[in-house]
Design a protein around this motif. Structure first.
Motif, PDB file in Angstrom:
ATOM      1  N   LEU A  87      44.797  75.233  17.093  1.00  0.00           N
ATOM      2  CA  LEU A  87      44.007  74.001  17.030  1.00  0.00           C
ATOM      3  C   LEU A  87      44.141  73.102  18.253  1.00  0.00           C
ATOM      4  N   PRO A  88      45.349  72.872  18.813  1.00  0.00           N
ATOM      5  CA  PRO A  88      45.439  71.936  19.954  1.00  0.00           C
ATOM      6  C   PRO A  88      44.535  72.301  21.123  1.00  0.00           C
TER       7      PRO A  88
ATOM      8  N   THR B  25      41.708  74.009  21.079  1.00  0.00           N
ATOM      9  CA  THR B  25      40.311  73.763  20.722  1.00  0.00           C
ATOM     10  C   THR B  25      40.022  72.271  20.639  1.00  0.00           C
ATOM     11  N   LEU B  26      40.969  71.485  20.139  1.00  0.00           N
ATOM     12  CA  LEU B  26      40.767  70.039  20.071  1.00  0.00           C
ATOM     13  C   LEU B  26      40.617  69.433  21.461  1.00  0.00           C
TER      14      LEU B  26
ATOM     15  N   ALA C 224      37.154  70.465  22.627  1.00  0.00           N
ATOM     16  CA  ALA C 224      36.094  69.767  21.894  1.00  0.00           C
ATOM     17  C   ALA C 224      36.044  68.291  22.264  1.00  0.00           C
ATOM     18  N   ALA C 225      37.213  67.659  22.441  1.00  0.00           N
ATOM     19  CA  ALA C 225      37.238  66.235  22.777  1.00  0.00           C
ATOM     20  C   ALA C 225      36.584  65.988  24.137  1.00  0.00           C
TER      21      ALA C 225
ATOM     22  N   VAL D 271      29.286  68.390  15.505  1.00  0.00           N
ATOM     23  CA  VAL D 271      30.522  69.088  15.157  1.00  0.00           C
ATOM     24  C   VAL D 271      30.248  70.569  14.950  1.00  0.00           C
TER      25      VAL D 271
ATOM     26  N   SER E 205      32.502  76.994  20.320  1.00  0.00           N
ATOM     27  CA  SER E 205      33.859  77.275  20.787  1.00  0.00           C
ATOM     28  C   SER E 205      34.180  78.760  20.677  1.00  0.00           C
TER      29      SER E 205
ATOM     30  N   THR F   3      36.751  74.132   9.181  1.00  0.00           N
ATOM     31  CA  THR F   3      35.428  73.670   9.593  1.00  0.00           C
ATOM     32  C   THR F   3      34.839  72.709   8.575  1.00  0.00           C
TER      33      THR F   3
ATOM     34  N   ALA G 113      36.461  69.374   8.926  1.00  0.00           N
ATOM     35  CA  ALA G 113      35.937  68.625  10.070  1.00  0.00           C
ATOM     36  C   ALA G 113      34.581  68.000   9.733  1.00  0.00           C
TER      37      ALA G 113
END
Length: 336
Positions: A99-100, A102-103, A106-107, A243, A250, A285, A288
């Motif tokens: 996750l980190p 991808t975050l 995405a950010a 989102v 991604s 997902t 989110a």
């Protein structure tokens, strides 16, 4: 307002429950057997039937389907999404490791998409040159329709192989994230620009804009202080699409740029038919989506006074008077 927040929270919980139930049902109906997939990694090894039965008991597959569902739901409520069939790792731990990255991607992609999408929509709505407006409004459909993998390969060819400004594959830090983020930001920024431009054009036609001009305000002042705020409501309403675009993109972007993350994890799980990991990605997902839409629902009354008026009218059982509501909204927009 408390009732409004409580209803939106209950809706978010309902979405998560529905996503879990539908995913469980779909994966249960698949012809693939998780135990056969788990022992299929070594097809030449003779497996003892007792070991197969023990493995089925470990995954709870020897129980009735309703009991499997209830057990899985109970474990999910405690943050336990099971274990990977291919690696044996906890699904929660696998998601936490992926996750980190991808975050971060995405950010940065969302920031770039918001900046360039908003700037493009404002410029297209502000200009009075017809040819320039047509040119600017033609860019979002191109960005939205361009295949993500194709855009990524073009950017790799230009900035990594020719100019050698950023690493091509597996880069870390800002230098390794900016190119994948730009690739992911293009379709998201195109959606933002399209929706926001439509909202801006619609608000420009409202009578209170003419009142603002009559007070001597400049075109730029009117757009920023009177037109932009109500035009944001439609863009916020479709933020769930942003989102979805980021999460779906991604998978492609992390594959093209060889980045570790949720996208690569999803690709690996689908190819290996790792059902628990796939279900964990779907739940992540859905979470989110639920969180983003909940935040949007809570922000909408702040951005758009009409939402507050409608909620107040429903709460007090007041009759709807569109003329009075429109006049009050226009007065609030002019007064700021």
């Amino acid at each position: 307002m408390t009732r409004y927040v409580a209803l939106r929270v209950l809706q978010a919980i309902g979405v998560l429950w529905a996503a879990f139930t539908v995913t469980f049902g779909v994966l249960y109906l698949l012809p693939a057997d998780p135990v056969q997939l788990a022992i299929g990694a070594n097809p030449g090894v003779q497996v003892d039937p007792a070991a197969v039965a023990e493995l089925r008991a470990r995954y709870g597959l020897d129980k009735p389907v309703w009991q499997q569902y209830w057990t899985a739901l109970e474990h999910a409520l405690h943050g336990d999404l099971g274990h990977s069939l291919s690696t044996g790792q906890s699904v929660t731990a696998a998601l936490g490791q992926a996750l980190p990255s991808t975050l971060a991607l995405a950010a940065l992609a969302l920031v770039l998409a918001l900046v360039f999408g908003t700037a493009l929509a404002l410029a297209a709505a502000y200009t009075e040159q017809r040819w320039l407006r047509r040119l600017l409004t033609a860019l979002p459909p191109i960005g939205a329709s361009a295949p993500t993998f194709w855009v990524g390969l073009l950017l790799l060819q230009l900035f990594s192989f020719r100019l050698r400004l950023v690493p091509a594959f597996g880069g870390t830090g800002f230098a390794g994230t900016v190119l994948p983020a730009v690739t992911l930001a293009i379709p998201v920024g195109a959606v933002i620009a399209q929706v926001l431009y439509t909202g801006l054009v619609g608000v420009w036609r409202q009578p209170f804009v003419e009142v603002a001009f009559a007070k001597g305000a400049s075109r730029w002042w009117v757009q920023i202080h009177h037109v932009l705020r109500p035009a944001l409501a439609p863009a916020l309403a479709v933020s769930g699409v942003w989102v979805g675009t980021v999460l779906a993109g991604s998978v492609v972007v992390e594959t093209v740029f060889s980045r570790a993350g949720i996208g690569r994890l999803t690709q690996t799980a689908v190819l290996a038919e790792d059902i628990p990991v796939v279900q964990g990605v779907v739940m992540l997902t859905a979470l989110a989506f639920a969180v983003v839409n909940l935040v949007v629902d809570l922000i909408q009354p702040i951005v758009d006074p009409r939402v507050r008026q409608e909620f107040r009218r429903v709460r007090t059982n007041e009759p709807r008077n569109s003329g009075d509501n429109q006049a009050e909204t226009e007065r609030q927009e002019i007064s700021g």
